[in-house]
Motif scaffolding. Structure first.
Motif, PDB file in Angstrom:
ATOM      1  N   MET A 150      47.077  40.867  35.081  1.00 17.67           N
ATOM      2  CA  MET A 150      45.989  39.900  35.297  1.00 17.67           C
ATOM      3  C   MET A 150      45.719  39.730  36.789  1.00 17.67           C
ATOM      4  N   ALA A 151      45.802  40.831  37.525  1.00 21.85           N
ATOM      5  CA  ALA A 151      45.680  40.756  38.978  1.00 21.85           C
ATOM      6  C   ALA A 151      44.565  41.656  39.511  1.00 21.85           C
ATOM      7  N   ARG A 198      49.236  33.111  35.310  1.00 17.89           N
ATOM      8  CA  ARG A 198      49.413  34.504  34.887  1.00 17.89           C
ATOM      9  C   ARG A 198      50.702  34.668  34.088  1.00 17.89           C
TER      10      ARG A 198
END
Length: 219
Positions: free
Chosen positions: A73-74, A103
């Motif tokens: 999720m980056a 996250r």
């Protein structure tokens, strides 16, 4: 997240894949879901698919640079917004300050509820909200060029926690986002949001998961 990580929701998965294949992705989608029906995981899977350089069978490939970034999720073109509890000592607090914790919480439980997320903070008697300074942050970020993804995805989870000031501030950019920008809003019901926000989004009702679908997915 991948679509295969979500039990059931075959019609919604088909819709997302059709939107991707058609190349006609709406500028703003509102996913209205009963709690823990997989909307957050579905939204992340759709965002992964949109930016994957080599999708396979209606899924992100899982191995390109974009997919690897989405696995954590980056991805630099993924803007995450979610309710936070503002410390009394920090007037400029917004969701980016708790992004690592969010996250971690979502990767551990893609069906994260607002109640569970509050447990990762120290709310006391305070409400978790999406404050107007968060809307300002998103607007500033949307003025920047994409980092390389086909889409900049602005994912607002628990969007009903925007107060009127936050929602009104985002109206214009949700209606006319910069080219290559997609707003994905998730909320329990369109009735929980400003009608002016709802009118600027394509509404998708996410059906509740049955106990059988959840049980089959856990086998």
């Amino acid at each position: 997240m991948f679509f295969r990580d979500v039990p059931g929701q075959s019609e919604l998965k088909s819709l997302f894949r059709t939107l991707h294949g058609s190349g006609r992705v709406p500028h703003a989608l509102l996913l209205a879901e009963p709690e823990s029906s997989g909307a957050l995981a579905m939204a992340l899977a759709f965002a992964r698919l949109l930016n994957c350089s080599a999708p396979k069978n209606g899924e992100g490939c899982g191995s390109c640079t974009s997919c690897l970034q989405y696995s954590g999720m980056a991805h630099p073109d993924l803007l995450l917004s979610f309710p936070v509890v503002k410390p009394s000592s920090d007037a400029d607090f917004h969701s980016e300050h708790q992004l690592p914790e969010f996250r971690k919480a979502v990767l551990n439980d893609p069906f994260l509820s607002l109640y569970d997320w509050r447990g990762h903070m120290d709310p006391g008697n305070k409400q978790a909200i999406i404050p107007v300074r968060e809307a300002s942050r998103l607007m500033r970020s949307c003025t920047l060029k994409n980092f390389g993804g086909t889409f900049r995805v602005v994912l607002i989870w628990q969007a009903q926690k925007m107060n009127a000031e936050s929602g009104n501030k985002l109206l214009k950019i949700i209606e006319e986002p910069p080219e290559g920008t997609l707003f994905l809003l998730i909320a329990p019901s369109p009735d929980d949001l400003l009608s002016t926000i709802v009118s600027r989004c394509q509404l998708i009702q996410v059906p509740p998961l049955s106990s059988e679908e959840i049980a089959d997915h856990l086998i």
